[in-house]
Design a protein around this motif. Structure first.
Motif: not given
Length: 322
Positions: A109, A119, A121, A123, A157, A161, A182, A192, A194
């Motif tokens: 991340m 962002v 997140y 997954k 999700v 995050r 969320r 954003q 993931y």
């Protein structure tokens, strides 16, 4: 000369005495690998076991650990909100203490964050140790939620995050009390992306999200992001009204032609039960929205903090940076 906190890791905790030490150990190992300054913000959501005491002992040995103690249990979303509000890092990571979400994914991340994403997140590519019922209902819920709102809510999700400081500040500016974090993260927007990971079984202890809490979270998500259920009530009511009128015309016409009554008592009772069921369901949906409005109008705080351990040290560091 002071130094600044780059990463804040927010960890909501409630009765996690069996896993909290391992959780701290894993998080510390991962964050040490960044070679940058960080803080671990544990938010004690009114635990009644030895969780608070164990984290206080950690705080005595490690001044990078902050412990926020609530005055009582306010819920998981409130704990996440409090952690974000207290955190002072440039990037804030939210992760549960049960180690189902692997702390090692945080490093991935961070890489995405440094590439410019605000962002990132987690997954779930696979969910280990969970029942078919939970997997199926969770999958269906996120797809229904996505279909009910114009907000791009990612599927599969949870709350795991990383968010940038500007996203954290945007969330803090939102005044609503019944928070579905969320969903709000998706609503505020920003850039954003993931990272995928395999969600493991709990390291120890029991889930803090039994069926009743999962249902409440799901209802919070729908009522927070969408008013379409209210529109559906209108369409369903209109549809059955039309069906009722057509059926009545057919029955009356056949009775006039044949001179007999074709409706049985059982059929009448069945139709009444269906209509009463729809009526009660409609009132229930409207009640969810009314209850949400009621909660907002009371203007009570989302949470109440009893105390924060290691707050002074963190406050001094923040002043040095500013």
């Amino acid at each position: 000369m002071g130094y600044r906190i780059i990463y804040s890791v927010v960890v909501p905790i409630f009765n996690e005495e069996l896993v909290i030490l391992e959780s701290y150990k894993r998080l510390k190992e991962v964050m040490d690998m960044t070679n940058e300054e960080y803080e671990l913000v544990f938010v004690n959501d009114g635990s009644i076991d030895s969780t608070r005491k164990k984290v206080e002992l950690i705080c005595e040995k490690d001044d990078r650990v902050k412990l926020v103690n609530f005055s009582r249990n306010f819920g998981h979303q409130a704990a996440i909100t409090a952690g974000m509000n207290v955190a002072i890092g440039h990037a804030i990571v939210v992760i549960d203490a049960d180690l189902q979400d692997p702390p090692e994914v945080i490093l991935q991340m961070i890489e995405k964050w440094k590439q410019g994403y605000e962002v990132v997140y987690g997954k779930r590519a696979k969910r280990e140790g969970e029942t078919f019922f939970k997997k199926f209902t969770s999958s269906m819920y996120y797809r229904v939620l996505r279909g009910m709102t114009n907000v791009d809510v990612p599927v599969d999700v949870g709350d795991f995050r990383l968010i940038d400081r500007k996203v954290c500040d945007a969330l803090a500016s939102l005044p609503e009390k019944s928070r579905y974090v969320r969903g709000l993260v998706s609503w505020v927007g920003f850039k954003q992306t993931y990272v995928e990971f395999v969600r493991h079984e709990r390291f120890a202890g029991e889930t803090k999200y039994p069926l009743n809490k999962m249902i409440k979270l799901a209802l919070d998500g729908i009522t927070s992001l969408s008013y379409k259920p209210l529109g559906i009530i209108t369409y369903v009511g209109s549809l059955f009204s039309i069906i009722g009128v057509i059926a009545s015309i057919i029955v009356i016409t056949k009775n006039l032609i044949s001179g007999t009554h074709i409706l049985s008592l059982g059929l009448i009772l069945s139709l009444n039960i269906i209509m009463f069921g729809i009526a009660f369901l409609s009132h229930g949906i409207m009640g969810q929205y009314v209850a949400r409005i009621f909660e907002e109008t009371k203007e009570r705080p989302v949470y109440i903090i009893d105390n924060i351990v290691n707050y002074k040290q963190q406050a001094i560091q923040r002043k040095k940076v500013n």
